[in-house]
Scaffold this active site. Structure first.
Site, PDB file in Angstrom:
ATOM      1  CB  SER A 148      40.254  37.347  40.817  1.00  0.00           C
ATOM      2  OG  SER A 148      41.580  37.669  40.539  1.00  0.00           O
ATOM      3  CE1 TYR A 161      41.199  34.823  45.560  1.00  0.00           C
ATOM      4  CE2 TYR A 161      42.510  35.546  43.781  1.00  0.00           C
ATOM      5  CZ  TYR A 161      41.620  35.557  44.651  1.00  0.00           C
ATOM      6  OH  TYR A 161      41.026  37.067  44.747  1.00  0.00           O
TER       7      TYR A 161
END
Length: 254
Positions: A148, A161
């Site tokens: 990500s 996250y």
């Protein structure tokens, strides 16, 4: 003949969003694709049906990757399905895409249970899936780990996250060195803000605001990520390994 003709691929978390886009693209390039899902059986079957309608080949496999025992069961099912279709259990391409993205939570409010879930699905599971895959990956195979763009920027309410996704970078780096003598490449692809079908992307005001973060002034599309993964999975990317590939549309350029 597609560039992935006669190849087999496992895409985790392929029932919808980016995973579905990756599965469809690999199938269009000729791969036989195992569409993994945890809970979205209907959506996973829809992914396989879409692939079939496009002239590709796919089948579904189910496992809750947060459960280590189910990771083992996933590969047992994968082996059965591949042998039935190809006569071999060999896997050519693994795409570690499945992830838990939860909800924005400031550091002070992150619970142990929530942190454990992030780490179980986004950090431990990709390792265990890759570990199992090592026994069946063919010479010259490909492992593509979906990371990500948030691992390269600070967003405090996404700390759990981002931490869990940061593990992907280390998995990629060290595993790439370990399997290099088998001609296997391991790379990570990092999407930025990508329209994965979630409700916020149907809100024009939200999309306009997110688009400003990209150098191209638009939100990413699933196809933008799938095309990068397809390249990394192909023979053309044989000289790329251990790399972090930013597929964020220039989100980090300022």
């Amino acid at each position: 003949m597609g560039r992935l003709t006669d190849k087999t691929a496992l895409v985790t978390g392929a029932s919808r969003g980016i995973g579905r886009g990756i599965a469809r693209r690999l199938a269009r390039d000729g791969a036989l694709v195992a569409v993994h899902y945890a809970t979205g059986e209907t959506e996973a079957k829809e992914t396989a049906e879409l692939i079939g309608a496009e002239g590709g080949q796919a089948f579904t496999v189910c496992a809750d990757l947060a459960d280590p025992e189910q990771v083992t069961e996933l590969f047992a099912a994968l082996e059965r399905e591949l042998r039935e279709r190809t006569g071999s259990a060999a896997l050519d391409i693994l795409v570690n895409n499945a992830a838990y993205d939860g909800r924005p939570t400031l550091p002070e409010a992150v619970t142990v249970a929530e942190l454990d879930k992030y780490l179980a699905v986004n950090a431990r599971a990709p390792f265990l899936v890759a570990q199992q895959a090592l026994a069946v990956l063919a010479e010259g195979g490909r492992i593509v780990n979906i990371s990500s763009g948030i691992t390269r920027s600070a967003q405090p309410d996404m700390i759990a996250y981002a931490m869990s996704k940061g593990v992907i970078e280390q998995l990629t780096l060290h595993l790439a060195r370990h399997v290099a003598d088998r001609g296997i490449t391991v790379n990570s692809v990092a999407p930025g803000l990508t329209d994965n079908g979630k409700p916020q992307f149907s809100n024009p005001a939200v999309v306009a605001r997110l688009a400003e973060l990209s150098a191209f002034k638009r939100v990413g599309r699933v196809e933008d990520i799938a095309d990068v993964v397809a390249f990394v999975a192909s023979d053309e990317a044989r000289w790329i390994t251990g790399s972090y590939i930013d597929a964020s549309g220039g989100t980090l350029l300022g």
